[in-house]
Design a protein around this motif. Structure first.
Motif, PDB file in Angstrom:
ATOM      1  N   UNK A 108     -20.463  27.582  48.668  1.00  0.00           N
ATOM      2  CA  UNK A 108     -19.638  28.603  48.728  1.00  0.00           C
ATOM      3  C   UNK A 108     -19.586  29.380  47.433  1.00  0.00           C
ATOM      4  N   UNK A 109     -19.406  28.685  46.202  1.00  0.00           N
ATOM      5  CA  UNK A 109     -19.652  29.423  44.905  1.00  0.00           C
ATOM      6  C   UNK A 109     -20.991  30.460  44.737  1.00  0.00           C
ATOM      7  N   UNK A 110     -21.988  30.051  45.300  1.00  0.00           N
ATOM      8  CA  UNK A 110     -23.286  30.796  45.216  1.00  0.00           C
ATOM      9  C   UNK A 110     -23.020  32.241  45.801  1.00  0.00           C
ATOM     10  N   UNK A 111     -22.566  32.242  46.760  1.00  0.00           N
ATOM     11  CA  UNK A 111     -22.177  33.706  47.400  1.00  0.00           C
ATOM     12  C   UNK A 111     -21.550  34.628  46.663  1.00  0.00           C
ATOM     13  N   UNK A 112     -20.390  34.047  45.877  1.00  0.00           N
ATOM     14  CA  UNK A 112     -19.766  34.791  45.010  1.00  0.00           C
ATOM     15  C   UNK A 112     -20.142  34.983  43.597  1.00  0.00           C
ATOM     16  N   UNK A 113     -20.649  33.827  43.165  1.00  0.00           N
ATOM     17  CA  UNK A 113     -21.117  33.877  41.727  1.00  0.00           C
ATOM     18  C   UNK A 113     -22.365  34.565  41.423  1.00  0.00           C
ATOM     19  N   UNK A 114     -23.342  34.450  42.295  1.00  0.00           N
ATOM     20  CA  UNK A 114     -24.652  34.857  42.057  1.00  0.00           C
ATOM     21  C   UNK A 114     -24.894  36.419  41.765  1.00  0.00           C
ATOM     22  N   UNK A 115     -24.286  37.216  42.791  1.00  0.00           N
ATOM     23  CA  UNK A 115     -24.062  38.732  42.391  1.00  0.00           C
ATOM     24  C   UNK A 115     -23.519  38.960  41.271  1.00  0.00           C
TER      25      UNK A 115
END
Length: 139
Positions: free
Chosen positions: A97-104
């Motif tokens: 869940x965090x990757x979808x928001x934090x990566x970009x």
């Protein structure tokens, strides 16, 4: 019609393509790590498909090493090649869940900071507000 207004629809179209590619990549990475595929399989699939699709362009136009140089090519491979994809794929196993928001968001922040450090780009006005909002949204 001005140049800017003629390019605006094309710009919106390419923005939509970029959004689809990035969101699709994250969704497929998450799907892959929740199935029997491992991070190495996903990395191979990502670069094999991209390589097949872009091979005709690379053969026609060249690899771009004349414009990037060895250091530029090395930086692209290390910063956005297999090591990056492996790291994201491994992170998806624990923090999807965090990757979808934090990566970009992290990529946007780092690209602005690298532009400042390497190219001497000025960070002011809209960029500064964008950095602040992106950082605030990441917290």
């Amino acid at each position: 019609m001005s140049i800017h207004s003629r390019n605006f629809p094309a710009g919106l179209g390419w923005a939509a393509v970029a959004i689809l590619v990035w969101s699709g990549a994250l969704v497929m990475l998450r799907l892959g790590v929740t199935t029997s595929l491992n991070a190495y399989d996903l990395t191979m699939l990502r670069f094999a498909v991209a390589g097949l699709l872009l091979a005709p362009i690379a053969l026609r136009r060249g690899r771009g090493t004349d414009r990037l140089g060895v250091m530029g090519l090395g930086a692209m491979v290390v910063c956005f090649g297999a090591p990056y994809v492996l790291l994201v794929a491994l992170a998806m196993k624990t923090a999807a869940a965090a990757a979808g928001a934090l990566n970009p968001g992290a990529m946007a922040i780092v690209s602005v900071l690298l532009g400042r450090a390497i190219l001497g780009d000025r960070i002011g006005g809209a960029r500064l507000i964008g950095l602040a909002l992106t950082t605030l949204g990441s917290c």
